[in-house]
Design a protein around this motif. Sequence first.
Motif, PDB file in Angstrom:
ATOM      1  N   MET A   1     -14.243   3.164 -11.161  1.00 29.71           N
ATOM      2  CA  MET A   1     -13.441   1.986 -10.843  1.00 29.71           C
ATOM      3  C   MET A   1     -11.959   2.273 -11.097  1.00 29.71           C
ATOM      4  SD  MET A   1     -15.520  -0.315  -9.706  1.00 29.71           S
ATOM      5  CE  MET A   1     -14.693  -1.881  -9.804  1.00 29.71           C
ATOM      6  N   ASP A   2     -11.113   1.796 -10.211  1.00 34.75           N
ATOM      7  CA  ASP A   2      -9.655   1.862 -10.316  1.00 34.75           C
ATOM      8  C   ASP A   2      -9.106   3.283 -10.383  1.00 34.75           C
ATOM      9  OD1 ASP A   2      -7.461   0.168 -10.085  1.00 34.75           O
ATOM     10  OD2 ASP A   2      -7.044   0.252 -12.224  1.00 34.75           O
ATOM     11  N   LEU A   3      -9.761   4.192  -9.662  1.00 35.38           N
ATOM     12  CA  LEU A   3      -9.273   5.570  -9.601  1.00 35.38           C
ATOM     13  C   LEU A   3      -8.065   5.689  -8.689  1.00 35.38           C
ATOM     14  CD1 LEU A   3     -12.653   7.510  -9.336  1.00 35.38           C
ATOM     15  CD2 LEU A   3     -11.248   7.131 -11.370  1.00 35.38           C
ATOM     16  N   ASN A   4      -8.046   4.892  -7.615  1.00 29.68           N
ATOM     17  CA  ASN A   4      -6.955   4.946  -6.648  1.00 29.68           C
ATOM     18  C   ASN A   4      -5.811   4.069  -7.142  1.00 29.68           C
ATOM     19  OD1 ASN A   4      -5.199   4.821  -4.521  1.00 29.68           O
ATOM     20  ND2 ASN A   4      -6.760   4.412  -2.983  1.00 29.68           N
ATOM     21  N   THR A   5      -4.903   4.641  -7.888  1.00 25.41           N
ATOM     22  CA  THR A   5      -3.803   3.872  -8.462  1.00 25.41           C
ATOM     23  C   THR A   5      -2.734   3.516  -7.432  1.00 25.41           C
ATOM     24  OG1 THR A   5      -2.708   5.904  -9.146  1.00 25.41           O
ATOM     25  CG2 THR A   5      -4.146   4.830 -10.769  1.00 25.41           C
ATOM     26  N   PHE A   6      -2.856   4.046  -6.222  1.00 23.34           N
ATOM     27  CA  PHE A   6      -1.883   3.747  -5.163  1.00 23.34           C
ATOM     28  C   PHE A   6      -2.300   2.566  -4.301  1.00 23.34           C
ATOM     29  CE2 PHE A   6      -1.378   8.298  -6.054  1.00 23.34           C
ATOM     30  CZ  PHE A   6      -0.065   8.275  -6.493  1.00 23.34           C
ATOM     31  N   ARG A   7      -3.544   2.098  -4.465  1.00 22.80           N
ATOM     32  CA  ARG A   7      -4.042   0.965  -3.678  1.00 22.80           C
ATOM     33  C   ARG A   7      -3.342  -0.303  -4.146  1.00 22.80           C
ATOM     34  NH1 ARG A   7     -10.159   0.865  -3.577  1.00 22.80           N
ATOM     35  NH2 ARG A   7      -9.778   2.436  -2.007  1.00 22.80           N
ATOM     36  N   GLY A   8      -2.798  -1.033  -3.222  1.00 26.70           N
ATOM     37  CA  GLY A   8      -2.104  -2.273  -3.556  1.00 26.70           C
ATOM     38  C   GLY A   8      -3.060  -3.390  -3.897  1.00 26.70           C
ATOM     39  N   PHE A   9      -2.605  -4.313  -4.714  1.00 24.44           N
ATOM     40  CA  PHE A   9      -3.389  -5.490  -5.071  1.00 24.44           C
ATOM     41  C   PHE A   9      -3.193  -6.542  -3.981  1.00 24.44           C
ATOM     42  CE2 PHE A   9      -3.584  -9.567  -7.545  1.00 24.44           C
ATOM     43  CZ  PHE A   9      -4.964  -9.563  -7.678  1.00 24.44           C
ATOM     44  N   PRO A  10      -4.289  -7.021  -3.362  1.00 23.59           N
ATOM     45  CA  PRO A  10      -4.142  -7.911  -2.208  1.00 23.59           C
ATOM     46  C   PRO A  10      -3.787  -9.351  -2.547  1.00 23.59           C
ATOM     47  CG  PRO A  10      -6.450  -7.540  -2.662  1.00 23.59           C
ATOM     48  CD  PRO A  10      -5.674  -6.673  -3.612  1.00 23.59           C
ATOM     49  N   GLY A  11      -3.982  -9.751  -3.790  1.00 16.43           N
ATOM     50  CA  GLY A  11      -3.778 -11.157  -4.112  1.00 16.43           C
ATOM     51  C   GLY A  11      -2.362 -11.490  -4.515  1.00 16.43           C
TER      52      GLY A  11
END
Length: 182
Positions: free
Chosen positions: A124-134
């Motif tokens: 979980m949460d390995l991709n630190t570049f993924r933006g938070f959608p909320g």
Amino acid sequence: MEVSLFNDDLQGSHPGCPTNEVEEFWGIHDVNSWTVMVPGDTLGLKDYGAYIDWADASDPCSRNALAIGIGYPHNLPVTSGYDTIQTLIVTPRGTAETSTMSSYYQAVSNDCNNLSQDPHTSCMDLNTFRGFPGPGGKALLALNKSRGWTAPNCIFTQQETNSMAAQVTQQPNLVSNGCWSE
């Protein structure tokens, strides 16, 4: 969803903690059992992608983090008004009389899907570049350690639910400040 217990007498960080460090909190890190309850819902833990978050490889020795993750939050029911999700983590009793506590919620990306795995701590949460959608940030502090609340003496109450997203019901001996009466 995490509740952390603190013992400020302990120094250093994992993995260099003293061997008996896990016992020096009110509740120890070895989890006996855990669950997630959503009142009125018939889905199970696997449907929510619920998992116990045991990763503490870089945590300070002074913090015992007890957390449950939800890998598929979109499966949680949505109703008008407010939603309730209850978590329960059962641990053996530690040696400390009390432990100062904090609590927070954090949105993390489900990178287990990319690995064709069910949600669990290691992916979980390995991709630190993924933006938070909320809207807003990824984390919500529910209880700040600086308030000095301790386990087992203080708990969350219905009054704090609006700002803390926590709920305890049917507790006859609550007093207005959120602490158990003795």
